[in-house]
Design a protein around this motif. Structure first.
Motif, PDB file in Angstrom:
ATOM      1  N   VAL A 189      44.924  35.008  31.730  1.00  0.00           N
ATOM      2  CA  VAL A 189      45.682  35.962  30.915  1.00  0.00           C
ATOM      3  C   VAL A 189      44.836  37.146  30.467  1.00  0.00           C
ATOM      4  N   THR A 190      43.594  37.194  30.887  1.00  0.00           N
ATOM      5  CA  THR A 190      42.764  38.350  30.526  1.00  0.00           C
ATOM      6  C   THR A 190      43.171  39.551  31.366  1.00  0.00           C
ATOM      7  N   ARG A 191      42.978  40.727  30.827  1.00  0.00           N
ATOM      8  CA  ARG A 191      43.286  41.938  31.595  1.00  0.00           C
ATOM      9  C   ARG A 191      42.225  42.222  32.648  1.00  0.00           C
ATOM     10  N   CYS A 192      41.052  41.629  32.470  1.00  0.00           N
ATOM     11  CA  CYS A 192      39.934  41.930  33.359  1.00  0.00           C
ATOM     12  C   CYS A 192      39.739  40.895  34.461  1.00  0.00           C
ATOM     13  N   GLY A 193      40.637  39.915  34.520  1.00  0.00           N
ATOM     14  CA  GLY A 193      40.469  38.873  35.530  1.00  0.00           C
ATOM     15  C   GLY A 193      39.300  37.955  35.225  1.00  0.00           C
ATOM     16  N   GLY A 194      38.910  37.866  33.955  1.00  0.00           N
ATOM     17  CA  GLY A 194      37.807  37.002  33.548  1.00  0.00           C
ATOM     18  C   GLY A 194      36.433  37.600  33.758  1.00  0.00           C
ATOM     19  N   LYS A 195      36.344  38.867  34.142  1.00  0.00           N
ATOM     20  CA  LYS A 195      35.058  39.492  34.462  1.00  0.00           C
ATOM     21  C   LYS A 195      34.347  40.068  33.238  1.00  0.00           C
ATOM     22  N   ALA A 196      35.009  40.068  32.088  1.00  0.00           N
ATOM     23  CA  ALA A 196      34.433  40.570  30.832  1.00  0.00           C
ATOM     24  C   ALA A 196      34.069  42.054  30.908  1.00  0.00           C
ATOM     25  N   ASN A 197      34.828  42.822  31.685  1.00  0.00           N
ATOM     26  CA  ASN A 197      34.614  44.266  31.758  1.00  0.00           C
ATOM     27  C   ASN A 197      35.881  44.993  31.290  1.00  0.00           C
ATOM     28  N   CYS A 198      36.522  44.421  30.275  1.00  0.00           N
ATOM     29  CA  CYS A 198      37.843  44.883  29.850  1.00  0.00           C
ATOM     30  C   CYS A 198      37.823  46.174  29.027  1.00  0.00           C
ATOM     31  N   ASN A 199      36.717  46.500  28.428  1.00  0.00           N
ATOM     32  CA  ASN A 199      36.653  47.658  27.546  1.00  0.00           C
ATOM     33  C   ASN A 199      35.517  48.574  28.013  1.00  0.00           C
ATOM     34  N   SER A 200      35.841  49.468  28.930  1.00  0.00           N
ATOM     35  CA  SER A 200      34.828  50.374  29.494  1.00  0.00           C
ATOM     36  C   SER A 200      33.611  49.602  29.991  1.00  0.00           C
TER      37      SER A 200
END
Length: 170
Positions: A89-100
């Motif tokens: 459900v993360t917007r980043c696909g779990g990559k932890a690069n969701c905020n710039s």
């Protein structure tokens, strides 16, 4: 999280196969007809399910698909993952690069939710879903009737007869 048609169709089709394999393999054309799904889309999904070892196929007259194991041993999560549907459900696909390109404030919250959803789906087998379906049908007073391989639901005469008679009198 939004479960796409890929995951929904795969689970629905696998449940249909589980319900109808008593007399041998089930053709995807039958599944498509009963569930009102695209045959070509089911063919793509079952190719993936076969590669992941969840179904086995047989060719020729009377051929089709069957589960590769007992419905108790196949979880809903197994099916969804087999067709490359992420349980995330993360917007980043779990990559932890969701905020710039850095971790957003809520990344861990959504990661935890993804894990909870996956855990939930992992604990639900095809047999569990089918059992709940049959219990609900009984509770609702509906009887499943199988004619020529097609599952139809017919209301039992006892549960609807009084209402029908009352309606005819009015």
């Amino acid at each position: 999280m939004k479960l796409t048609t890929k995951g929904r169709y795969a689970v629905t089709a696998m449940l249909d196969v589980a319900m109808h394999t008593r007399n041998g393999p089930v053709s995807l054309a039958e599944v498509a007809r009963r569930q009102k799904l695209s045959l070509s889309y089911l063919e793509q999904l079952f190719s993936r399910l076969r590669r992941k070892g969840l179904v086995k196929s047989s060719r020729g007259p009377g051929g089709g698909y069957a589960l590769s194991g007992d419905p108790e041993g196949i979880s809903v999560a197994d099916i969804i993952v087999a067709v490359d549907e992420p349980v995330d459900v993360t917007r980043c696909g779990g990559k932890a690069n969701c905020n710039s390109d850095s971790r957003c404030l809520t990344h861990d919250l959504w990661t935890d939710l993804s894990e909870q959803v996956y855990d939930f789906l992992s604990t639900r087998s095809l047999a569990d879903v089918l059992q709940r379906h049959h219990e609900q049908i009984e509770k609702d007073g509906v009887q499943e009737v199988v004619l020529h391989g097609a599952s139809l639901q017919a209301a039992t005469e006892q549960s609807h007869a009084p209402a029908k008679a009352a309606a005819e009198r009015s």
